[in-house]
Design a protein around this motif. Structure first.
Motif, short mmCIF file in Angstrom:
data_model
loop_
_atom_site.label_atom_id
_atom_site.label_comp_id
_atom_site.label_asym_id
_atom_site.label_seq_id
_atom_site.Cartn_x
_atom_site.Cartn_y
_atom_site.Cartn_z
N UNK A 44 14.36 0.70 -0.18
CA UNK A 44 13.99 0.24 -1.53
C UNK A 44 15.16 0.47 -2.48
N UNK A 99 14.89 -2.33 -8.17
CA UNK A 99 13.48 -2.70 -7.97
C UNK A 99 12.56 -1.57 -8.43
N UNK A 133 9.82 -1.63 -11.49
CA UNK A 133 8.43 -1.21 -11.29
C UNK A 133 8.04 -0.18 -12.35
N UNK A 179 7.55 -1.84 -15.67
CA UNK A 179 6.27 -2.54 -15.79
C UNK A 179 5.13 -1.55 -16.03
N UNK A 180 5.18 -0.41 -15.35
CA UNK A 180 4.11 0.59 -15.52
C UNK A 180 4.13 1.18 -16.94
N UNK A 215 5.11 -0.47 -19.62
CA UNK A 215 4.52 -1.55 -20.44
C UNK A 215 2.99 -1.59 -20.26
N UNK A 235 -2.29 -0.82 -5.33
CA UNK A 235 -0.91 -0.50 -5.75
C UNK A 235 -0.18 0.28 -4.66
N UNK A 236 -0.91 1.17 -3.99
CA UNK A 236 -0.28 1.97 -2.93
C UNK A 236 0.06 1.12 -1.71
N UNK A 280 1.57 -1.58 -1.94
CA UNK A 280 2.79 -2.32 -2.29
C UNK A 280 4.00 -1.52 -1.80
N UNK A 281 5.14 -2.18 -1.64
CA UNK A 281 6.27 -1.47 -1.02
C UNK A 281 6.99 -0.46 -1.91
N UNK A 282 6.73 -0.44 -3.22
CA UNK A 282 7.44 0.53 -4.07
C UNK A 282 7.04 1.95 -3.67
N UNK A 314 5.69 5.70 -3.63
CA UNK A 314 4.56 6.26 -4.36
C UNK A 314 5.00 7.00 -5.61
N UNK A 354 5.28 5.13 -8.87
CA UNK A 354 4.05 4.79 -9.59
C UNK A 354 3.67 5.90 -10.56
#
Lengths: 247, 334
Positions: free
Chosen positions: B1, B5, B9, B12-13, B15, B145-146, B148-150, B152, B155
């Motif tokens: 990752x 990226x 992420x 966005x969180x 926001x 959400x978990x 997803x590839x980002x 943990x 998040x």
């Protein structure tokens, strides 16, 4: 492992402790093995508490297996990059109700690590596909359960996944929503992509699935095609399953 | 990752958290408090009356008064006492003062920053933001959400930073708004007051890190609210108690040695809200004009207070809490 295998479960077990201080545990999944091949729709069937959702959660790294091995798109579970090529539709979505469908898809697309240009076209395309384009900027608290389910399907399709995991996807969907879901699944199969479907709706399973695994009390009691399950179509699916559940 | 990226992420969180604060009306609630404070500041005025002479009372002069710097002259001729009024609520309340206009406004700023924002505001912010993380960590909400590839941890980091940005916005509006209102109304432009913004956000960030850990452990808003408030009170008590114990030990109270050791341990491990508030008042230059707590004077005399070390150790505590929360979140199963 075969190159066309998108998911593989090998002797997978999952134990849950019965309490924080308890030494006793409950085996929710017991030495389950099966594979999902590229281009097939694979059904995971079984009564409640058979271990279906637990298997899906382990595949998606939401929880860990107690024993056995799972691979995702040919890679071990700790490689989270493979999650970017898997779509997941949860049975009960709890999306932030203050976001609009467009905002949610953008955000989930960012978390899926999609490039900006891809995301821009993909969001509009998917909103149109699931029939939410005209309500795309409304907050989700104005959405019915069926509309939220459609949005759940759209977010699962954001990355044009190699494997789509559907957990009770028709819950709350109306007839047109169910038809849409069938079209999506069929379309994916035609393009050589795979679907792992957990459902209690037998008509859906009969229409969509190429192969199924039946679980009972955490154990796999059947693995094969629907024809094999219904003895070449000689018995109704419901009766075949009932016998497996009660055996 | 890749890092870009992850940063996207997190952005966005952040926001999304601001959107959450708007939707749950917490944003407007806190903004309402700020607007009330700004309106109050807009109602403040000062009236400078002629100075009147009064003899042999140099102690009543502000320490930085030019007249007070000449003790001989003060003894011989007495001094002029500053004479004026501070008006509140557009003149409805008039308070006679014998201090400079600048000091009267600084006193108001101290009340706003130290009393309203640093104590009441901090506790209210902890309560109002306590639900942000538990709701986010609900299994039905976080599962997708978990998957997803980002990573943990990104998040949790995004959501934590989102709450901090939200608080930064609110603190910024409160401090800048009240500063502007007071300055426009009274002509006193005191830039040091603006330093309250980073100090207040830092104070909040330290205690919110504990709330974050509670959220990951329990996913319960009630536990986060009660736990973080109780923790703040505990830390304040240990902070204050440690200073009292240091003074007691120095004054040969043998019985206080054990308590002092225990409180000292707690003091260095836990955040120090009492010291952080003192740092805020020092930043505003309050000790130049107003008496500071006798305990603080005493520990400073004993060289047992280092505000720098207090800040660093409090921040270290926050870092440890966030690492623990991150580890717990990585291990959590849904």
């Amino acid at each position: 492992m075969n190159m066309s295998t998108v998911a593989e479960f090998h002797e997978v077990c999952r134990d849950y402790r019965l309490g924080i201080w308890s030494r006793q545990s409950l085996r929710a999944v017991d030495a389950v093995s099966f594979t999902v091949q590229a281009g097939e729709v694979f059904g995971l069937l079984g009564p409640n508490r058979a271990g279906k959702t637990t298997l899906i959660k382990m595949l998606l790294s939401l929880c860990r297996p107690s024993a056995g091995q799972i691979s995702r798109l040919g890679r071990p579970l700790h490689d989270r990059r493979t999650l970017g090529r898997i779509g997941y539709m949860h049975e009960n979505h709890a999306f932030p109700k203050y976001l609009s469908a467009r905002e949610l898809l953008w955000g989930y697309g960012v978390l899926t690590v999609l490039p900006y240009e891809t995301l821009r076209s993909r969001v509009e395309e998917l909103l149109d596909r699931v029939g939410l384009l005209d309500r795309a900027d409304h907050p989700l608290w104005q959405y019915s359960k069926g509309m939220v389910q459609r949005l759940g399907l759209a977010q699962a399709l954001l990355s044009d996944p190699e494997l789509l995991v559907l957990d009770e996807p028709t819950e709350g969907l109306d007839l047109s929503g169910r038809r849409l879901l069938r079209e999506v699944v069929t379309g994916l199969r035609q393009r050589g992509k795979s679907v792992l479907l957990v459902s209690h709706v037998l008509s859906e399973v009969e229409q969509l699935c190429d192969r199924v695994a039946v679980l009972r009390q955490g154990k796999r009691v059947f693995l094969g095609t629907l024809d094999q399950l219904t003895v070449q179509g000689g018995r109704p699916l419901e009766q075949s399953l009932q016998e497996l559940y009660e055996a | 990752m890749n890092l870009p990226a992850i940063l996207l992420a997190i952005r966005w969180l952040i926001w999304e958290t601001i959107r959450q604060s708007l939707a749950t009306r917490i944003f407007w609630l806190m903004l309402g408090v700020s607007v009330l404070a700004m309106l109050f500041c807009a109602s403040v005025g000062t009236v400078d009356l002629p100075r009147y002479p009064i003899g042999d009372t140099p102690e009543r002069l502000p320490p930085n008064d030019p007249q007070a710097r000449d003790p001989e002259r003060v003894t011989r001729h007495g001094v002029d006492i500053i004479n004026g009024q501070v008006t509140l609520l557009f003149g409805a309340v008039r308070i006679n003062t014998t201090i400079y206009r600048e000091e009267a406004i600084r006193w108001l700023q101290l009340v706003l920053a130290g009393g309203v924002a640093d104590t009441l505001g901090l506790l209210l912010a902890l309560i109002w933001t306590a639900a942000f993380l538990p709701g986010f960590l609900e299994p039905a909400a976080i599962s997708v959400l978990l998957a997803k590839p980002v990573p943990r941890w990104s998040l949790l980091t995004g959501k934590y930073l989102g709450v901090l940005v939200f608080v930064l916005l609110q603190v910024g509006v409160f401090v800048v708004g009240t500063w502007l209102m007071l300055a426009v109304r009274t002509g006193v432009w005191e830039p040091r007051y603006l330093l309250c913004v980073p100090l207040l956000v830092m104070h909040f960030a330290i205690f919110f890190s504990f709330s974050c850990l509670l959220a990951v452990w329990t996913r319960s808003t009630i536990v986060c609210v009660v736990g973080s408030l109780a923790f703040w009170v505990l830390c304040w008590g240990i902070n204050y108690g440690r200073h009292v114990a240091v003074i007691a030990v120095t004054e040969h109270a043998e019985a206080a040695v054990g308590a002092s050791w225990a409180l000292g341990m707690g003091y260095w491990i836990l955040p120090k809200p009492f010291d952080l508030s003192y740092l805020l008042s020092q930043t505003l230059g309050a000790s130049d004009y107003f008496p500071i707590a006798s305990e603080l004077q005493a520990v400073e005399r004993l060289n047992s207070l280092s505000l720098g070390a207090s800040v660093v150790s409090s921040l270290l505590f926050a870092v440890v809490m966030l690492i623990l929360a991150g580890y717990e979140f990585l291990q959590a199963e849904y």
